[in-house]
Design a protein around this motif. Sequence first.
Motif, short mmCIF file in Angstrom:
data_model
loop_
_atom_site.label_atom_id
_atom_site.label_comp_id
_atom_site.label_asym_id
_atom_site.label_seq_id
_atom_site.Cartn_x
_atom_site.Cartn_y
_atom_site.Cartn_z
N UNK A 11 -7.65 20.10 -13.08
CA UNK A 11 -6.34 20.43 -12.54
C UNK A 11 -6.01 21.86 -13.35
N UNK A 12 -6.11 22.19 -14.26
CA UNK A 12 -5.84 23.36 -15.15
C UNK A 12 -6.57 24.36 -14.39
N UNK A 13 -7.89 24.34 -14.14
CA UNK A 13 -8.78 25.35 -13.87
C UNK A 13 -8.46 25.58 -12.25
N UNK A 14 -8.31 24.60 -11.40
CA UNK A 14 -7.67 24.64 -10.25
C UNK A 14 -6.29 25.45 -9.82
N UNK A 15 -5.34 25.27 -10.79
CA UNK A 15 -4.26 25.80 -10.83
C UNK A 15 -4.11 27.33 -11.17
N UNK A 16 -5.00 27.83 -12.30
CA UNK A 16 -5.29 28.95 -12.48
C UNK A 16 -5.90 29.78 -11.29
N UNK A 17 -7.13 29.24 -10.80
CA UNK A 17 -7.67 29.86 -9.56
C UNK A 17 -6.60 30.08 -8.21
N UNK A 18 -5.89 29.08 -8.17
CA UNK A 18 -5.08 29.34 -6.91
C UNK A 18 -4.24 30.05 -7.34
N UNK A 19 -3.34 30.28 -8.40
CA UNK A 19 -2.35 31.30 -8.92
C UNK A 19 -3.20 32.79 -8.73
N UNK A 20 -4.01 32.94 -9.16
CA UNK A 20 -4.80 34.32 -9.21
C UNK A 20 -5.16 34.69 -7.74
N UNK A 21 -5.42 33.61 -6.68
CA UNK A 21 -5.86 33.72 -5.50
C UNK A 21 -4.50 34.19 -4.58
N UNK A 22 -3.35 33.55 -4.89
CA UNK A 22 -2.18 33.82 -4.23
C UNK A 22 -1.57 35.08 -4.43
N UNK A 23 -1.69 35.56 -5.99
CA UNK A 23 -1.39 36.61 -6.20
C UNK A 23 -1.95 37.77 -5.34
N UNK A 24 -3.26 37.90 -5.53
CA UNK A 24 -4.25 38.58 -4.75
C UNK A 24 -3.89 38.93 -3.52
N UNK A 25 -3.36 37.75 -2.78
CA UNK A 25 -3.28 37.88 -1.33
C UNK A 25 -1.67 38.51 -1.21
#
Length: 92
Positions: A11-25
């Motif tokens: 959950x933690x790693x998935x959330x971090x990845x998602x946060x970074x991807x969202x900001x990139x976009x």
Amino acid sequence: MKRRLKKTTKYVFTTISSTIKKRKEELNLNRSDILSDESLVSNIINNKRTTKYPNLMSDFNAQDIRENLKFNNLDEMLWGQIKWNVLLKKSN
């Protein structure tokens, strides 16, 4: 116990990845705008941990990513989107 740890870690790693991807976009950035190692950026935003980067990124890369994605600090980038009630449920 071990299964709960895997769930919380995932959950933690998935959330971090998602946060970074969202900001990139949101910032309309290319992978090369975030780090020169574009394959590492792909691994991070797709939550593909490797033996070289079992934690997705090193402390050094995390600082560069934070800066290039314009997060105020590492805590915002790493923990800002964590839903603590979800994390708690996964740990029980």
